[in-house]
Every structure is written in structure tokens, then in C-alpha cells.
Design a protein around this motif. Structure first.
Motif, PDB file in Angstrom:
ATOM      1  N   PHE A 102       0.812  -1.227   0.000  1.00 53.60           N
ATOM      2  CA  PHE A 102       0.000   0.000   0.000  1.00 53.60           C
ATOM      3  C   PHE A 102       0.844   1.275   0.000  1.00 53.60           C
ATOM      4  O   PHE A 102       2.024   1.248   0.378  1.00 53.60           O
ATOM      5  CB  PHE A 102      -0.918   0.024   1.233  1.00 53.60           C
ATOM      6  CG  PHE A 102      -0.186   0.259   2.543  1.00 53.60           C
ATOM      7  CD1 PHE A 102       0.043   1.542   3.026  1.00 53.60           C
ATOM      8  CD2 PHE A 102       0.303  -0.808   3.281  1.00 53.60           C
ATOM      9  CE1 PHE A 102       0.732   1.757   4.223  1.00 53.60           C
ATOM     10  CE2 PHE A 102       0.999  -0.601   4.476  1.00 53.60           C
ATOM     11  CZ  PHE A 102       1.208   0.681   4.941  1.00 53.60           C
ATOM     12  N   HIS A 103       0.246   2.391  -0.411  1.00 53.05           N
ATOM     13  CA  HIS A 103       0.750   3.744  -0.137  1.00 53.05           C
ATOM     14  C   HIS A 103      -0.090   4.273   1.034  1.00 53.05           C
ATOM     15  O   HIS A 103      -1.281   3.960   1.125  1.00 53.05           O
ATOM     16  CB  HIS A 103       0.486   4.728  -1.278  1.00 53.05           C
ATOM     17  CG  HIS A 103       1.147   4.432  -2.583  1.00 53.05           C
ATOM     18  ND1 HIS A 103       0.601   3.593  -3.498  1.00 53.05           N
ATOM     19  CD2 HIS A 103       2.286   4.933  -3.140  1.00 53.05           C
ATOM     20  CE1 HIS A 103       1.379   3.553  -4.563  1.00 53.05           C
ATOM     21  NE2 HIS A 103       2.410   4.356  -4.379  1.00 53.05           N
ATOM     22  N   ASP A 104       0.490   5.155   1.844  1.00 54.07           N
ATOM     23  CA  ASP A 104      -0.260   5.749   2.964  1.00 54.07           C
ATOM     24  C   ASP A 104      -1.616   6.318   2.526  1.00 54.07           C
ATOM     25  O   ASP A 104      -2.651   6.045   3.121  1.00 54.07           O
ATOM     26  CB  ASP A 104       0.586   6.831   3.665  1.00 54.07           C
ATOM     27  CG  ASP A 104       1.150   7.893   2.714  1.00 54.07           C
ATOM     28  OD1 ASP A 104       1.000   7.746   1.482  1.00 54.07           O
ATOM     29  OD2 ASP A 104       1.745   8.885   3.208  1.00 54.07           O
ATOM     30  N   ILE A 233      14.402   0.750  -3.857  1.00 53.77           N
ATOM     31  CA  ILE A 233      14.208   1.844  -4.816  1.00 53.77           C
ATOM     32  C   ILE A 233      13.566   1.226  -6.037  1.00 53.77           C
ATOM     33  O   ILE A 233      13.979   0.146  -6.479  1.00 53.77           O
ATOM     34  CB  ILE A 233      15.552   2.440  -5.280  1.00 53.77           C
ATOM     35  CG1 ILE A 233      16.357   2.920  -4.099  1.00 53.77           C
ATOM     36  CG2 ILE A 233      15.337   3.533  -6.323  1.00 53.77           C
ATOM     37  CD1 ILE A 233      16.371   4.389  -3.926  1.00 53.77           C
ATOM     38  N   GLU A 234      12.567   1.900  -6.586  1.00 52.25           N
ATOM     39  CA  GLU A 234      11.894   1.373  -7.780  1.00 52.25           C
ATOM     40  C   GLU A 234      12.263   2.222  -8.990  1.00 52.25           C
ATOM     41  O   GLU A 234      11.791   3.350  -9.142  1.00 52.25           O
ATOM     42  CB  GLU A 234      10.377   1.390  -7.544  1.00 52.25           C
ATOM     43  CG  GLU A 234       9.609   0.760  -8.689  1.00 52.25           C
ATOM     44  CD  GLU A 234       8.113   0.676  -8.400  1.00 52.25           C
ATOM     45  OE1 GLU A 234       7.727   0.407  -7.246  1.00 52.25           O
ATOM     46  OE2 GLU A 234       7.346   0.900  -9.343  1.00 52.25           O
ATOM     47  N   PRO A 235      13.101   1.709  -9.878  1.00 50.30           N
ATOM     48  CA  PRO A 235      13.519   2.512 -11.034  1.00 50.30           C
ATOM     49  C   PRO A 235      12.366   2.806 -11.988  1.00 50.30           C
ATOM     50  O   PRO A 235      11.495   1.976 -12.198  1.00 50.30           O
ATOM     51  CB  PRO A 235      14.554   1.629 -11.745  1.00 50.30           C
ATOM     52  CG  PRO A 235      14.909   0.531 -10.799  1.00 50.30           C
ATOM     53  CD  PRO A 235      13.730   0.362  -9.899  1.00 50.30           C
ATOM     54  N   PHE A 340       1.567  -7.194  -7.720  1.00 59.70           N
ATOM     55  CA  PHE A 340       0.768  -6.871  -8.902  1.00 59.70           C
ATOM     56  C   PHE A 340       0.561  -5.371  -9.037  1.00 59.70           C
ATOM     57  O   PHE A 340      -0.495  -4.853  -8.690  1.00 59.70           O
ATOM     58  CB  PHE A 340      -0.614  -7.524  -8.794  1.00 59.70           C
ATOM     59  CG  PHE A 340      -0.607  -8.966  -9.152  1.00 59.70           C
ATOM     60  CD1 PHE A 340      -0.518  -9.362 -10.476  1.00 59.70           C
ATOM     61  CD2 PHE A 340      -0.668  -9.937  -8.166  1.00 59.70           C
ATOM     62  CE1 PHE A 340      -0.502 -10.703 -10.820  1.00 59.70           C
ATOM     63  CE2 PHE A 340      -0.654 -11.282  -8.492  1.00 59.70           C
ATOM     64  CZ  PHE A 340      -0.572 -11.666  -9.821  1.00 59.70           C
ATOM     65  N   ASP A 341       1.566  -4.659  -9.546  1.00 61.17           N
ATOM     66  CA  ASP A 341       1.350  -3.231  -9.789  1.00 61.17           C
ATOM     67  C   ASP A 341       0.668  -3.116 -11.163  1.00 61.17           C
ATOM     68  O   ASP A 341       1.263  -2.660 -12.138  1.00 61.17           O
ATOM     69  CB  ASP A 341       2.680  -2.468  -9.752  1.00 61.17           C
ATOM     70  CG  ASP A 341       2.459  -0.967  -9.684  1.00 61.17           C
ATOM     71  OD1 ASP A 341       1.293  -0.544  -9.780  1.00 61.17           O
ATOM     72  OD2 ASP A 341       3.443  -0.225  -9.550  1.00 61.17           O
ATOM     73  N   ALA A 342      -0.571  -3.563 -11.209  1.00 60.42           N
ATOM     74  CA  ALA A 342      -1.280  -3.686 -12.484  1.00 60.42           C
ATOM     75  C   ALA A 342      -2.741  -3.320 -12.290  1.00 60.42           C
ATOM     76  O   ALA A 342      -3.300  -3.501 -11.213  1.00 60.42           O
ATOM     77  CB  ALA A 342      -1.171  -5.118 -12.992  1.00 60.42           C
TER      78      ALA A 342
HETATM   79  C1  XUL Z   1       4.227   4.095 -10.593  1.00 64.93           C
HETATM   80  C2  XUL Z   1       4.519   2.934  -9.725  1.00 64.93           C
HETATM   81  C3  XUL Z   1       4.145   3.070  -8.286  1.00 64.93           C
HETATM   82  C4  XUL Z   1       5.086   2.389  -7.345  1.00 64.93           C
HETATM   83  C5  XUL Z   1       4.804   2.644  -5.879  1.00 64.93           C
HETATM   84  O1  XUL Z   1       4.594   3.934 -11.904  1.00 64.93           O
HETATM   85  O2  XUL Z   1       4.991   1.923 -10.188  1.00 64.93           O
HETATM   86  O3  XUL Z   1       2.859   2.584  -8.139  1.00 64.93           O
HETATM   87  O4  XUL Z   1       5.086   1.008  -7.532  1.00 64.93           O
HETATM   88  O5  XUL Z   1       4.811   3.982  -5.571  1.00 64.93           O
END
Ligand code: XUL
Ligand code: CO
Length: 444
Positions: A102-104, A233-235, A340-342
Motif C-alpha cells: 500500500f501507499h499511505d 528503490i523502484e527505477p 501486482f502493480d497492475a
Molecule cells: C508508478 C509505480 C508506483 C510504485 C509505488 O509507476 O509503479 O505505483 O510502484 O509507488
């Protein structure tokens, strides 16, 4: 009595096998099935993301939301947040996923002050904690949304105004607290607006230093508060900004090295972000893995004909097989998993579409795991690659890699040994082998 938000799915989604004609069953994913000593569940560590699955509205640049979720109907923002947690855990349980993310601001609304926002977040975290205990579903990672609010228009940590930096710091502090309370394995930084729109008004050198200062403070705060997991870190190369400082895996590894953050951080690599950077998913995963820094994956796919982050559900078996091979070769993901960032398409607005989407993604990766496991055991591709570089395991090759030779010595060696033999890379033969594995119906 808890409300039933997904009446179309009566109980837990069952395994129906590859020939099942029921679209609400798994064809390949069987949580407890052992693959090379570990269960599928342990290998894959699937997580459902809160933002797309429960807070996505279907809005696009040409039209507003269309989903009208039953958990979004309460009269107050906190009422909506409470209903959403109930719906989310019902969904996790029915789908049979072990984790969520989750995000806050996905789970609790921003209040009129920092204090009120923190209070809202804490109230929902307490409910989520109870639901985790009740269902056994765990938190893979938490993060802070420091990109949606208007104050972050010029970035959060990279904002020219230190007051904005301080607001981001306040949010990240509370999001780390929430992650710790919920036992999160990881904490993610995706630098949504940590980049520039134009260099004409940007001090790029300082902005990168500001970002490093924020990450260092977050690391120190998390460790002091007892966080034992990994910071990720998410590139992503661009979108929403023109250029983001965490462009791709290689750029992030350089950044972490430059600012001495490598020990506490690893990368969370996303498929669609890889293709936006004009890399393959495999390239990004391998770059991170080679550095010992592949921590977690955001699984999805882009559309090769479209130049933005479409975040579709993963369906490409070949791409997923290559991803699973990299994960197996590094013996798994320590604190990470497959998130699942989908999102379902705008036109897939029924709640049952959320099940179809996740079932498809889980089945694709489960099948990819079985294929990758077989390929690894057979040494398919890897034996060829090993043989291709055999010259470096002894003699002059070994001396090159161990720094025991020099340009003049190599000149003498080349002069003595004459022209090298031409050796084919056999790309087409290897593509045929990969195809045979991916499309084989025997790997069940
Ligand atoms: C945006 C993205 C975000 C991150 C989390 O492109 O991928 O949802 O995964 O902030
Ligand atoms: Co992501």
C-alpha cells in the motif's frame, strides 16, 4: 456481520488444473505445490496492490472514473477507508494471496493537518493489523504517496522548497511507522516526481543530493525504529516527470553506490518501467541481480505500441519465464515478492474482473516458474552460455579476469596465436529451444 463485497466468488479460488473450463479457477497456481524444495507460494510471494485494485477508478486523460466500487459509497472519507479495508481483505482471502502492498494515502485519507493525516493513517493501520491477524495475510511492503498532492508539483525530496521536503519527510516517517506496525518485509521508494520537467530551471546536482539526504534520513529513522526489512528503490525513467533520477537499474545502483546506501537498499524492478526505459524486463532484472540487488518485482506489462505506463496484468509467458529464471538463479527474493502493480482496463469495470486479472497473472507466473525450474535443471541456455565463455576459465582468459596480464603481454599472445576462429552465437537455435520449453504442454 461483515459485508460480502465479492458475491460472485463464493469461497476461495480453487485449483482446477490446466484443462479447467471454469475461469474462476487456477490452471497452474497451486500454493502448496513443491517446486525444487519450496512451495509455489514461497517462490512467488504474490502481493495485491491496494492502489490499483481498490482505489483505481478507471479515469484516463479523456474521462473520469467509471468503476463505482461498493466499498467507495460511505458518506465520509474515513468511512470509505474502513469499508475498503474490509473489501481488500475479503479479496486477498478469496484469491489466496499471501501478501499486500500500500501507499499511505491509498489506505487512509489526507486530513486538514499533518497531525490529522497521521491520526487517520494510524486508525486504518490498527484495523488492517487486526485483519492481518484474522486472515494470515501479511504486508510485503509499504510506501508513501509523495507525488499526488499539489504541494509535490516540483517533487518531494527534490523540491526546491525545503518546506515541501519537510512535508514529504513527515509523510515518510509515518509510512515507515505504519510498515513496521504491520510487519512489512520491505519499504519502497518510487520517485514519482523526483526528477525534472526541464533543466532550464533545475539544479540537478543539488536535487540528487537532496534525494540522497531524504533516503539516508529514512534509512536511519527506520533502523532506529526497529525496521529489519529492506528498503527498495523502484527505477522508472520518466512519467510523470520528463526525466527521473532513478531512471533504470544501472542508474539506481550508481546512485546508491555514490551516496553510500547500498547496504540497506535493493531494487524493486517493474516490467513496464523497464520497457519505458527501452530495456527488456529481463535486462533490468539481470542488471539488479548481477549486483546482488534484485530485491522485489512489480509485475505487470506495457503495451509495445503505446509509450506510457499502461500497467496491464502480466500475460507474456516467455517474459515471465525469463524473469523466473533470474529469480531461481539468485535463489529467491529475500524480503521481496511479486507485487501486482497492475490495473484492469477502464472497460473492465465489474468487481469480478479484478479476480480474472489476478488469476491470469498468478497462473502465468506459476506456469513460468514450472518452465524456468525445468530449464534450470536441464541447463537449457545456461550450459551453452557457460561453454561460450570457457576460454576465461583457464590460461590467458583467466589471467585477464584476475588482473595478471597486460596490454604488451596480450599483444605477444595475439601475435603468437594468430586470427581467432569464427564461432556462431547460435541465437536462432537458442530461440527455438526457449520456444520449445515455453510452449511445451508436458511441463505440468
Ligand atoms: C508508478 C509505480 C508506483 C510504485 C509505488 O509507476 O509503479 O505505483 O510502484 O509507488
Ligand atoms: Co510500481
Amino acid at each position: 456481520m461483515a459485508r460480502n463485497y465479492f458475491p460472485e466468488v463464493k469461497g476461495k479460488i480453487k485449483y482446477g488444473g490446466p484443462d479447467s473450463k471454469d475461469p474462476l479457477t487456477f490452471k497452474w497456481y497451486r500454493a502448496k505445490r513443491k517446486v525444487g524444495g519450496k512451495t509455489m507460494e514461497e517462490h512467488l510471494k504474490f502481493a495485491v496492490c491496494y492502489w490499483h485494485t481498490f482505489k483505481g477508478t478507471g479515469a484516463d486523460p479523456f474521462g473520469g472514473g467509471v468503476y463505482e466500487r461498493p466499498w467507495d459509497q460511505a458518506d465520509t472519507p474515513m468511512g470509505v477507508a474502513e469499508d475498503t479495508v474490509q473489501a481488500a481483505f475479503e479479496f486477498f482471502k478469496k484469491l489466496g494471496v499471501p501478501y499486500w502492498c500500500f501507499h499511505d494515502r491509498d489506505i487512509a485519507p489526507e486530513g486538514d493537518s499533518i497531525r490529522e493525516s497521521a491520526k487517520n493513517l494510524d486508525a486504518i493501520v490498527q484495523i488492517a493489523k487486526k485483519k492481518q491477524k484474522e486472515t494470515g495475510v501479511k504486508l510485503l511492503w509499504g510506501t508513501a504517496n509523495v507525488f499526488s498532492h499539489a504541494r509535490y508539483v516540483h517533487g518531494a525530496g527534490t523540491n526546491p522548497d525545503p518546506l515541501v521536503f519537510a512535508h514529504a519527510a513527515a509523510q515518510i516517517r509515518r509510512a515507515i511507522d505504519a510498515t513496521i506496525t504491520l510487519g512489512g518485509r520491505g519499504y519502497v521508494f518510487w520517485g514519482g516526481r523526483e526528477g525534472y520537467v526541464s533543466l532550464i530551471n533545475t539544479n540537478m546536482k543539488q536535487e540528487r543530493e537532496q534525494l540522497a539526504a531524504l533516503l539516508t534520513m529514512a534509512r536511519d529513522y527506520g533502523r532506529k525504529s526497529g525496521f529489519k526489512g529492506t528498503f527498495f528503490i523502484e527505477p522508472k525513467p520518466k512519467e510523470p516527470s520528463t526525466h527521473q533520477y532513478d531512471f533504470d537499474s544501472a542508474t539506481c545502483l550508481g546512485f546508491l553506490t555514490e551516496f553510500d546506501l547500498l547496504d540497506d537498499f535493493a531494487l524493486n524492478v517493474e516490467a513496464n518501467h523497464a520497457t519505458l526505459a527501452t530495456h527488456t524486463f529481463e535486462h533490468e532484472l539481470l542488471t539488479a541481480s548481477n549486483a546482488g540487488k534484485l530485491g522485489s518485482l512489480d509485475i505487470n506489462r506495457g503495451d509495445m505500441t503505446v509509450g506510457w505506463d499502461t500497467d496491464q496484468f502480466a500475460m507474456d509467458l516467455k517474459e515471465c519465464t525469463q524473469a523466473m529464471l533470474i529469480i531461481l538463479n539468485q535463489r529467491g527474493l529475500r524480503h521481496g515478492g511479486l507485487n501486482f502493480d497492475a490495473k484492469v482496463r477502464r472497460s473492465s469495470f465489474d468487481t469480478v474482473d479484478l479476480f480474472h486479472a489476478h488469476i491470469g497473472g498468478m497462473d502465468t507466473f506459476a506456469r513460468a516458474l514450472l518452465i524456468a525450474d525445468r530449464m534450470k535443471r536441464d541447463g537449457a541456455l545456461s550450459d551453452f552460455i557457460k561453454d561460450r565463455y570457457k576460454g576465461y576459465r583457464s590460461g590467458i582468459g583467466r589471467k585477464i579476469l584476475s588482473g595478471k596480464t597486460s596490454l604488451p603481454a596480450l599483444e605477444a599472445y595475439a601475435t603468437k596465436n594468430g586470427e581467432p576462429e569464427k564461432i556462431s552465437g547460435r541465437q536462432e537455435m537458442l530461440e527455438n529451444i526457449l520456444n520449445d520449453y515455453v510452449h511445451s504442454t508436458k511441463i505440468v
